[in-house]
Write a protein that holds these residues in place. Sequence first.
Motif, PDB file in Angstrom:
ATOM      1  N   GLU A  52       0.839  -1.196   0.000  1.00 56.13           N
ATOM      2  CA  GLU A  52       0.000   0.000   0.000  1.00 56.13           C
ATOM      3  C   GLU A  52       0.879   1.253   0.000  1.00 56.13           C
ATOM      4  O   GLU A  52       2.007   1.225   0.498  1.00 56.13           O
ATOM      5  CB  GLU A  52      -0.895   0.021   1.248  1.00 56.13           C
ATOM      6  N   PRO A  53       0.385   2.359  -0.537  1.00 55.37           N
ATOM      7  CA  PRO A  53       1.189   3.586  -0.540  1.00 55.37           C
ATOM      8  C   PRO A  53       1.369   4.193   0.842  1.00 55.37           C
ATOM      9  O   PRO A  53       2.321   4.921   1.093  1.00 55.37           O
ATOM     10  CB  PRO A  53       0.401   4.529  -1.452  1.00 55.37           C
ATOM     11  N   ASP A  54       0.439   3.905   1.761  1.00 55.42           N
ATOM     12  CA  ASP A  54       0.518   4.441   3.122  1.00 55.42           C
ATOM     13  C   ASP A  54      -0.375   3.604   4.021  1.00 55.42           C
ATOM     14  O   ASP A  54      -1.095   2.715   3.550  1.00 55.42           O
ATOM     15  CB  ASP A  54       0.105   5.922   3.158  1.00 55.42           C
ATOM     16  N   LEU A  55      -0.307   3.895   5.305  1.00 56.12           N
ATOM     17  CA  LEU A  55      -1.137   3.187   6.278  1.00 56.12           C
ATOM     18  C   LEU A  55      -2.424   3.932   6.607  1.00 56.12           C
ATOM     19  O   LEU A  55      -3.298   3.399   7.293  1.00 56.12           O
ATOM     20  CB  LEU A  55      -0.352   2.955   7.577  1.00 56.12           C
ATOM     21  N   GLY A  56      -2.523   5.168   6.151  1.00 52.82           N
ATOM     22  CA  GLY A  56      -3.692   5.986   6.436  1.00 52.82           C
ATOM     23  C   GLY A  56      -3.339   7.449   6.405  1.00 52.82           C
ATOM     24  O   GLY A  56      -2.240   7.833   5.981  1.00 52.82           O
ATOM     25  N   HIS A  57      -4.277   8.281   6.859  1.00 54.98           N
ATOM     26  CA  HIS A  57      -4.085   9.730   6.856  1.00 54.98           C
ATOM     27  C   HIS A  57      -4.547  10.321   8.179  1.00 54.98           C
ATOM     28  O   HIS A  57      -5.590   9.928   8.712  1.00 54.98           O
ATOM     29  CB  HIS A  57      -4.881  10.389   5.720  1.00 54.98           C
ATOM     30  N   ILE A  58      -3.773  11.269   8.685  1.00 56.06           N
ATOM     31  CA  ILE A  58      -4.178  12.025   9.866  1.00 56.06           C
ATOM     32  C   ILE A  58      -4.898  13.272   9.383  1.00 56.06           C
ATOM     33  O   ILE A  58      -4.329  14.078   8.627  1.00 56.06           O
ATOM     34  CB  ILE A  58      -2.965  12.412  10.737  1.00 56.06           C
ATOM     35  N   VAL A  59      -6.140  13.439   9.797  1.00 58.74           N
ATOM     36  CA  VAL A  59      -6.961  14.549   9.311  1.00 58.74           C
ATOM     37  C   VAL A  59      -7.687  15.202  10.482  1.00 58.74           C
ATOM     38  O   VAL A  59      -7.962  14.570  11.501  1.00 58.74           O
ATOM     39  CB  VAL A  59      -7.995  14.074   8.266  1.00 58.74           C
ATOM     40  N   GLU A  60      -8.009  16.457  10.314  1.00 53.29           N
ATOM     41  CA  GLU A  60      -8.793  17.177  11.327  1.00 53.29           C
ATOM     42  C   GLU A  60     -10.254  16.744  11.249  1.00 53.29           C
ATOM     43  O   GLU A  60     -10.832  16.680  10.161  1.00 53.29           O
ATOM     44  CB  GLU A  60      -8.733  18.682  11.082  1.00 53.29           C
ATOM     45  N   ASN A  61     -10.846  16.486  12.391  1.00 52.98           N
ATOM     46  CA  ASN A  61     -12.263  16.113  12.406  1.00 52.98           C
ATOM     47  C   ASN A  61     -13.142  17.192  11.784  1.00 52.98           C
ATOM     48  O   ASN A  61     -14.062  16.897  11.009  1.00 52.98           O
ATOM     49  CB  ASN A  61     -12.718  15.839  13.835  1.00 52.98           C
ATOM     50  N   LEU A  62     -12.873  18.448  12.114  1.00 52.03           N
ATOM     51  CA  LEU A  62     -13.700  19.531  11.587  1.00 52.03           C
ATOM     52  C   LEU A  62     -13.593  19.635  10.070  1.00 52.03           C
ATOM     53  O   LEU A  62     -14.572  19.976   9.394  1.00 52.03           O
ATOM     54  CB  LEU A  62     -13.304  20.866  12.231  1.00 52.03           C
ATOM     55  N   ARG A  63     -12.406  19.344   9.515  1.00 55.90           N
ATOM     56  CA  ARG A  63     -12.245  19.408   8.063  1.00 55.90           C
ATOM     57  C   ARG A  63     -13.053  18.306   7.384  1.00 55.90           C
ATOM     58  O   ARG A  63     -13.651  18.518   6.324  1.00 55.90           O
ATOM     59  CB  ARG A  63     -10.764  19.302   7.677  1.00 55.90           C
ATOM     60  N   VAL A  64     -13.077  17.129   7.991  1.00 55.92           N
ATOM     61  CA  VAL A  64     -13.882  16.037   7.434  1.00 55.92           C
ATOM     62  C   VAL A  64     -15.363  16.391   7.485  1.00 55.92           C
ATOM     63  O   VAL A  64     -16.099  16.196   6.513  1.00 55.92           O
ATOM     64  CB  VAL A  64     -13.612  14.730   8.201  1.00 55.92           C
ATOM     65  N   GLN A  65     -15.804  16.939   8.603  1.00 57.84           N
ATOM     66  CA  GLN A  65     -17.208  17.330   8.735  1.00 57.84           C
ATOM     67  C   GLN A  65     -17.581  18.380   7.693  1.00 57.84           C
ATOM     68  O   GLN A  65     -18.645  18.298   7.062  1.00 57.84           O
ATOM     69  CB  GLN A  65     -17.456  17.857  10.147  1.00 57.84           C
ATOM     70  N   TRP A  66     -16.701  19.357   7.501  1.00 59.40           N
ATOM     71  CA  TRP A  66     -16.972  20.418   6.523  1.00 59.40           C
ATOM     72  C   TRP A  66     -17.008  19.856   5.105  1.00 59.40           C
ATOM     73  O   TRP A  66     -17.916  20.188   4.321  1.00 59.40           O
ATOM     74  CB  TRP A  66     -15.909  21.512   6.646  1.00 59.40           C
ATOM     75  N   ALA A  67     -16.036  19.002   4.766  1.00 61.05           N
ATOM     76  CA  ALA A  67     -15.985  18.443   3.416  1.00 61.05           C
ATOM     77  C   ALA A  67     -17.224  17.600   3.119  1.00 61.05           C
ATOM     78  O   ALA A  67     -17.774  17.645   2.008  1.00 61.05           O
ATOM     79  CB  ALA A  67     -14.717  17.613   3.248  1.00 61.05           C
ATOM     80  N   LEU A  68     -17.680  16.833   4.097  1.00 53.59           N
ATOM     81  CA  LEU A  68     -18.897  16.051   3.897  1.00 53.59           C
ATOM     82  C   LEU A  68     -20.110  16.959   3.733  1.00 53.59           C
ATOM     83  O   LEU A  68     -20.981  16.714   2.886  1.00 53.59           O
ATOM     84  CB  LEU A  68     -19.101  15.113   5.088  1.00 53.59           C
ATOM     85  N   SER A  69     -20.158  18.017   4.532  1.00 55.50           N
ATOM     86  CA  SER A  69     -21.279  18.947   4.450  1.00 55.50           C
ATOM     87  C   SER A  69     -21.343  19.635   3.088  1.00 55.50           C
ATOM     88  O   SER A  69     -22.422  19.999   2.616  1.00 55.50           O
ATOM     89  CB  SER A  69     -21.171  19.988   5.556  1.00 55.50           C
ATOM     90  N   GLU A  70     -20.159  19.807   2.450  1.00 59.54           N
ATOM     91  CA  GLU A  70     -20.091  20.469   1.148  1.00 59.54           C
ATOM     92  C   GLU A  70     -20.254  19.509  -0.025  1.00 59.54           C
ATOM     93  O   GLU A  70     -20.236  19.942  -1.178  1.00 59.54           O
ATOM     94  CB  GLU A  70     -18.752  21.194   1.019  1.00 59.54           C
ATOM     95  N   SER A  71     -20.408  18.212   0.248  1.00 55.46           N
ATOM     96  CA  SER A  71     -20.548  17.249  -0.846  1.00 55.46           C
ATOM     97  C   SER A  71     -21.736  17.612  -1.729  1.00 55.46           C
ATOM     98  O   SER A  71     -22.835  17.853  -1.241  1.00 55.46           O
ATOM     99  CB  SER A  71     -20.759  15.840  -0.281  1.00 55.46           C
TER     100      SER A  71
END
Length: 411
Positions: A111-130
Motif C-alpha cells: 500500500e502507498p501508506d497506512l492511512g491519513h491524519i486529518v482534522e475532524n472539523l475538516r472532514v465534517q466540513w468536506a462532507l457537508s459540502e458534498s
Amino acid sequence: MSSSRPDFDIVVVGGGMVGPCFAALAARDPHVGGLRVALVEPATPAAPRAGEVDLRVSALSRASQRILNAVEAWEPIGRQACSYSAMVVWDAASRPDAPDALKFSAAETGEPDLGHIVENLRVQWALSESPLLRRLTRLHTALADLEPGEDGARLTLADGRRLRAALVVGADGGASPTRELAGIERVGQPYPQEAVVAHLATARPHAETAWQRFLPSGPIALLPLRDGRVSIVWTTTPAEAQGLVDLPAEDFSARVTEASGRVLGDMTLASGRARFPLALWHAHEYCRPRLALVGDAAHTIHPLAGQGANLGLLDCACLVEVLSGAIAADEDWTGLRVLRRYERWRRSENALMMSVVDGLNRLFGAENPAIASLRRLGMSMVAQQSFLRRALTEHALGVRGDVPQLVRGAA
C-alpha cells in the motif's frame, strides 16, 4: 403501513461525520438514491480557517478514504491530510528501536501508506459540502421526540416541526437522543481515563510515522501533521489530565518530551490544549422496526487504535448496501428482517474491534511484573513475524474481511 405517505422515506438524525456520510452515500446509491431523504443537523460546519489545525484529529483508514472519495469529499480533505507510511509501538519499559517494539510499514502490504491524519472539523466540513447532499432536504435543528409506529416513525423537532418517516437513522453521537428515545439500552462503562490533545513542534522530523508509547496510565500517541508538527493524544488519569492542561506551556512541553521517550527529541507546545473523557459503550440493539443506529450512537470505543471514525463510516456503507439490496429485491426495507442483516453484519465486527482495543488498554495498563514480561514477549513474537504484522495492518486498513462492496471493489 397506512395509505398516507410519510413526509420522508428516510430521516437521518445527526451531523458530524457519520450523519452526512450516510446521507451522501444514500444519495449516490442507484436504489436508495430514489428515496426522499432529510438530514436533521444542528448547524452546518464552518469552513476550516487557513493556517489553523483543529485539536481533534482522526487516523482515517484506506476504507474510510474510499468511502469519502465515493461521496466526493476526499479531495478537500486529502489536500490538508498527512499520510503516514509507518507506525512504531513500544512499551514504556522498552525502546522504539528494541526487538520487542512493533514496527508496521506500508511497504509490507504494497500500500502507498497506512492511512491519513486529518482534522475532524475538516472532514465534517468536506462532507457537508458534498454535492450529493444537494439532492436531499437539510433541516437545521435537533430531535426532540421520537415515536415509532406501524405507519412510520413520528419525529418532533426542537423547532416544533413534526415529521413522519418510513425509516429513521440515528447518527447523533455517543449521547444519542435517537437511541435514548427509542429505549435502546447499552452496555459498557466510562474509563477511569481522559485524553489530552495538543499539537507540538519537534526537534526531529516525524518521518511520516505514527509513534505510540504505552505508559502505565495509558498510551501517548504522536500523530504526524502535514505542517511538520505532531498531534498528541495522551491517555492518562483524569487528575493527571487536568494537571497537564493547567501546566505552563514550557512545563507541559517537557512532560510530553519525557512521556514520549524523547523519540522525536525536545518537543514544544504549538497550540492550545484540551481534554475529554473516554468510555466504552455498545448498544444492545442496532435496530428496531423503522430505526437503525450508526456510528457512536451504536458504539463508543477507546481511541488508542484510532478506529472510532473508521467504524462509523463503515456502518454507513454497510447500511446503505443492505437497504439497496432490499429495495432492489422489492422487500420491506424498513422492517426488522432487513435491518437485522445490517445489525448482524456490523455488530459482530464492531464488537471484535472494541474487545481487542479494550483488552490492549487493560493489558498495557497492568503493572504486574509477570504480566509486563509476558506482554513484551508477545510483542517480540509479533515483531518477528512479518505475516502477523501484515495481517494486522490489512485489518486496520479496513479493506479485508467482511467489508462493503464500495470498499472492497474500489480501485
